[in-house]
Design an enzyme around this catalytic site. Structure first.
Site, short mmCIF file in Angstrom:
data_model
loop_
_atom_site.label_atom_id
_atom_site.label_comp_id
_atom_site.label_asym_id
_atom_site.label_seq_id
_atom_site.Cartn_x
_atom_site.Cartn_y
_atom_site.Cartn_z
N SER A 1 0.87 -1.18 0.00
CA SER A 1 0.00 0.00 0.00
C SER A 1 0.90 1.22 0.00
O SER A 1 2.09 1.10 0.31
CB SER A 1 -0.85 -0.03 1.27
OG SER A 1 -1.49 1.21 1.50
N TYR B 1 -1.79 -1.21 10.51
CA TYR B 1 -1.85 -1.44 9.06
C TYR B 1 -0.54 -0.98 8.42
O TYR B 1 0.06 -1.68 7.60
CB TYR B 1 -3.05 -0.68 8.48
CG TYR B 1 -3.34 -0.92 7.01
CD1 TYR B 1 -4.04 -2.05 6.58
CD2 TYR B 1 -2.94 -0.01 6.03
CE1 TYR B 1 -4.32 -2.26 5.23
CE2 TYR B 1 -3.21 -0.21 4.70
CZ TYR B 1 -3.91 -1.33 4.30
OH TYR B 1 -4.19 -1.54 2.96
N1 LIG Z 1 -8.81 -0.63 -1.11
C1 LIG Z 1 -7.78 0.14 -0.91
O1 LIG Z 1 -7.88 1.37 -0.88
C2 LIG Z 1 -6.39 -0.46 -0.75
C3 LIG Z 1 -5.29 0.39 -0.89
C4 LIG Z 1 -4.01 -0.14 -0.77
C5 LIG Z 1 -3.85 -1.49 -0.53
N2 LIG Z 1 -4.95 -2.29 -0.37
C6 LIG Z 1 -4.71 -3.72 -0.16
O2 LIG Z 1 -5.23 -4.43 -1.26
C7 LIG Z 1 -5.55 -5.78 -0.87
C8 LIG Z 1 -6.93 -6.15 -1.38
O3 LIG Z 1 -7.90 -5.36 -0.71
P1 LIG Z 1 -9.29 -4.92 -1.38
O4 LIG Z 1 -9.25 -3.47 -1.55
O5 LIG Z 1 -9.58 -5.78 -2.56
O6 LIG Z 1 -10.29 -5.23 -0.16
P2 LIG Z 1 -11.46 -6.34 0.01
O7 LIG Z 1 -11.85 -6.30 1.44
O8 LIG Z 1 -12.52 -6.12 -1.01
O9 LIG Z 1 -10.74 -7.71 -0.34
C9 LIG Z 1 -9.87 -8.37 0.54
C10 LIG Z 1 -10.16 -9.86 0.48
O10 LIG Z 1 -9.20 -10.52 1.33
C11 LIG Z 1 -9.90 -11.53 2.04
N3 LIG Z 1 -9.22 -11.86 3.30
C12 LIG Z 1 -9.14 -11.09 4.42
N4 LIG Z 1 -8.54 -11.75 5.40
C13 LIG Z 1 -8.22 -12.98 4.91
C14 LIG Z 1 -7.60 -14.13 5.46
N5 LIG Z 1 -7.22 -14.15 6.75
N6 LIG Z 1 -7.42 -15.21 4.67
C15 LIG Z 1 -7.84 -15.20 3.39
N7 LIG Z 1 -8.46 -14.15 2.81
C16 LIG Z 1 -8.64 -13.06 3.57
C17 LIG Z 1 -11.25 -10.91 2.31
O11 LIG Z 1 -12.21 -11.91 2.66
C18 LIG Z 1 -11.55 -10.20 1.02
O12 LIG Z 1 -12.26 -11.01 0.11
C19 LIG Z 1 -5.38 -5.80 0.64
O13 LIG Z 1 -4.13 -6.35 0.98
C20 LIG Z 1 -5.41 -4.33 1.02
O14 LIG Z 1 -4.76 -4.08 2.24
C21 LIG Z 1 -6.20 -1.80 -0.50
#
Ligand SMILES: NC(=O)c1ccc[n+]([C@@H]2O[C@H](COP(=O)([O-])OP(=O)(O)OC[C@H]3O[C@@H](n4cnc5c(N)ncnc54)[C@H](O)[C@@H]3O)[C@@H](O)[C@H]2O)c1
Length: 278
Positions: free
Chosen positions: A157, A170
């Site tokens: 991130s 985080y």
């Molecule tokens: N959305 C944002 O703004 C953003 C920005 C930077 C980084 N990220 C990172 O991107 C990645 C994806 O996030 P997203 O935005 O698609 O969110 P999201 O919540 O839509 O998707 C995350 C997925 O990970 C799964 N997950 C969570 N814990 C888990 C576990 N213990 N075992 C297996 N699966 C698990 C969840 O069930 C979910 O389906 C994450 O690592 C997040 O930290 C997101």
């Protein structure tokens, strides 16, 4: 036309929805078969709802609509035995493993560091740092067994490159995976296994598009909305946009896992609308 990933198999954690589903579909469009795992259970303290069996089934439907194979399983990156058995079984079915997208992640409680609850800190590190290490640990033997090299991409991130108030757990986990990536790149490079991180700014998914996250960004305004969050988020960026789309991260992932990036390892690729320049 042959795709850039024809014949390859990619493991994606957190594949039920959000960026994980988008990654599964984008890599499948380029010819990869997919192994998708996801928790499918609530996350304590999360300001957004859990992904569901239906979500994961939709990922399966979209990949199969591209005539690619997918093995999808409910697995928790905190559960070594369950994750290993899901990945071992899926690789047994699909025959090989070339690519890992360690994408699964959570957000839970927001609080200044000194006020963070023990459990919130523990869960965050368990999923967003240790879970990434564990996902790679169970995958590496399969990549090695192929003897063809491979690629690992960890989703960090912008919070993996700079501090951020009220989410130090985080931030710590997302910085931690950069150290993991650099160490893995050194360890695995001689076997032509490349390891990189992606650093998205805000992505338009459930993780940030929810009331509590809008309020955090809006300085505690409990009435914040997607509309009032947008200019606050945009002000963090150089390019005049509030957030990126899932596909922008999937396209960055595709670049890193394809031969277009064949000599790129140990790098932090920002997809951040210029946020980290500020
Ligand atoms: N959305 C944002 O703004 C953003 C920005 C930077 C980084 N990220 C990172 O991107 C990645 C994806 O996030 P997203 O935005 O698609 O969110 P999201 O919540 O839509 O998707 C995350 C997925 O990970 C799964 N997950 C969570 N814990 C888990 C576990 N213990 N075992 C297996 N699966 C698990 C969840 O069930 C979910 O389906 C994450 O690592 C997040 O930290 C997101």
């Amino acid at each position: 036309m042959t795709g850039r990933l024809e014949g390859k198999v990619a493991l994606i954690t957190g594949a039920a929805r959000g960026q994980g589903r988008s990654h599964a579909v984008r890599l499948a469009e380029e010819g990869a078969d997919i192994i998708g795992v996801d928790l499918l259970e609530p996350i304590d303290g999360a300001p957004y709802g859990p992904s569901t069996e239906e979500d994961l089934a939709e990922t399966v439907r979209q990949v199969e609509a591209l005539d690619r194979r997918i093995v999808a399983a409910k697995a928790d990156v905190r559960d070594a035995a369950g994750l290993r058995s899901a990945v071992d079984d899926a690789v047994g079915e699909l025959g090989r493993l070339d690519i890992v997208s360690a994408n699964a992640g959570i957000l839970n409680e927001f609080a200044p560091s000194a006020d963070l609850d023990e459990a919130m800190w523990r869960d965050m590190i368990a999923v967003n740092l240790t879970g990434v290490w564990r996902s790679i640990k169970v995958a590496v033997p399969h990549i090695r067994a192929g003897g063809r090299g491979g690629v690992i991409v960890i989703t960090s991130s912008t919070a993996g490159l700079r501090g951020s108030a009220n989410v130090s757990h985080y931030v710590s986990a997302k910085h931690g995976v950069v150290g993991l990536m650099r160490s893995l790149a050194l360890e695995l490079g001689p076997e032509m296994i490349r390891v990189n991180t992606i650093h998205p700014t805000q992505v338009d998914t459930d993780m940030i598009q929810n009331q509590r996250t809008w309020s955090l960004f809006a300085g505690g305004d409990d009435d914040a909305t997607r509309e009032t969050f947008a200019p606050v988020s945009q002000a963090m960026h150089v390019l005049p946009l509030p957030w990126v789309e899932k596909i922008d991260i999937s396209n960055a992932l595709l670049f890193l896992v394809s031969d277009d990036a064949r000599y790129i390892t140990g790098q932090e690729l920002k997809v951040d609308l210029g946020m980290t320049l500020k």
